[in-house]
Design an enzyme around this catalytic site. Structure first.
Site, PDB file in Angstrom:
ATOM      1  N   GLY A 220       0.586  -1.870  -0.317  1.00 28.97           N
ATOM      2  CA  GLY A 220      -0.426   0.327   0.412  1.00 28.97           C
ATOM      3  C   GLY A 220       0.483   1.276   0.258  1.00 28.97           C
ATOM      4  O   GLY A 220       0.565   2.414  -0.234  1.00 28.97           O
ATOM      5  N   ASP A 221       2.391   1.024   0.380  1.00 28.56           N
ATOM      6  CA  ASP A 221       2.942   2.541   0.705  1.00 28.56           C
ATOM      7  C   ASP A 221       4.398   1.577  -0.063  1.00 28.56           C
ATOM      8  O   ASP A 221       4.878   2.169   1.403  1.00 28.56           O
ATOM      9  CB  ASP A 221       2.801   2.535   2.394  1.00 28.56           C
ATOM     10  CG  ASP A 221       3.813   4.662   1.820  1.00 28.56           C
ATOM     11  OD1 ASP A 221       3.687   5.191   0.266  1.00 28.56           O
ATOM     12  OD2 ASP A 221       3.583   5.122   3.434  1.00 28.56           O
TER      13      ASP A 221
END
Length: 249
Positions: free
Chosen positions: A171-172
């Site tokens: 996600g990041d």
């Protein structure tokens, strides 16, 4: 804001989060006020889940919550973050990164999700509030109104939904959130897991490849080869590279 218990903590000035981070020996404490408790608790749950998969990362040591906020204490991850590696390490490190990201994307039974519609809705809220951070945009995108960038995302989302490949995404997946052994250049841990969940694999591939290009000035081909997608879909790469900066605000 809740503070970590005991003495000897030093503030750590890293990341883009609104949380306050402290370190003592080989332990980190991430703290927040009452408004951030739900977000921090969600990260706690994701760290616990990842540690049960066998993939490298931190472990949860303690959790405190009160009317003043929350405090998550975790073990430190050994090694160095990707943005601290020397240029001589880049090619080998990309191999390790590709392999561990593919392993993450192959994990089954993840209880967390990041549906594309919800991510786009989050971006729409950031744009509506005028909270888009121009520092996260390319020079070209800064010349365009955020509303127009969002409209491009919405228009292209039909195609992305039609070819969606749901996997467990970090996600990041940017370089500061990936730690490496400085000698072997294998990945020693994934950190900052607040956005971990089921999403299209290109949500990670887009962010990682653009980081390799921008931060390392490196051709991401060794990473993509190690991951197993040597010829990625440029349309999906562009989509998620545009969507991500609109969601921080």
């Amino acid at each position: 804001m809740l503070k970590p218990p005991g003495d000897g903590w030093s503030a750590v000035d890293v990341g883009e989060s609104d949380m306050t981070v402290f370190r003592r020996d080989n332990v980190y404490a991430k703290c927040c006020g009452p408004a951030g408790v739900a977000e921090l608790a969600a990260e706690r749950d994701r760290i616990r889940w990842l540690s049960g998969t066998g993939l490298p990362g931190a472990t949860v040591l303690d959790w405190l919550e009160s009317a003043d906020g929350g405090c998550l204490t975790t073990s430190a991850v050994p090694g160095v973050p990707g943005d601290a590696l020397p240029s001589s390490a880049y090619v080998r490190a990309m191999g390790g990164l590709g392999r561990v990201l593919r392993e993450l994307h192959s994990v089954q039974d993840c209880p967390f999700e990041r549906p594309l519609a919800e991510v786009i809705a989050s971006a729409a809220d950031v744009v509506r509030r005028g909270a888009v951070n121009p520092a996260f945009l390319t020079d070209e995108w800064r010349k365009v109104a955020p509303e127009e960038l969002l409209a491009e995302v919405v228009a292209e989302s039909t195609y992305v939904e039609s070819v969606l490949e749901p996997v467990v995404c970090h996600g990041d997946a940017c370089l500061p959130n990936i730690f490496f052994d400085p000698d072997t250049l294998e990945v020693t841990g994934l950190i900052d897991l607040g956005r971990l969940g089921i999403a299209d694999r290109y949500a990670d591939l887009a962010l990682t490849t653009i980081q390799l290009h921008d931060e390392w000035c490196a051709d991401p081909a060794p990473f993509l080869e190690a991951y197993g997608v040597p010829d990625p879909d440029p349309r999906r790469l562009h989509f998620f590279r545009l969507l991500d900066p609109l969601t921080w605000g």
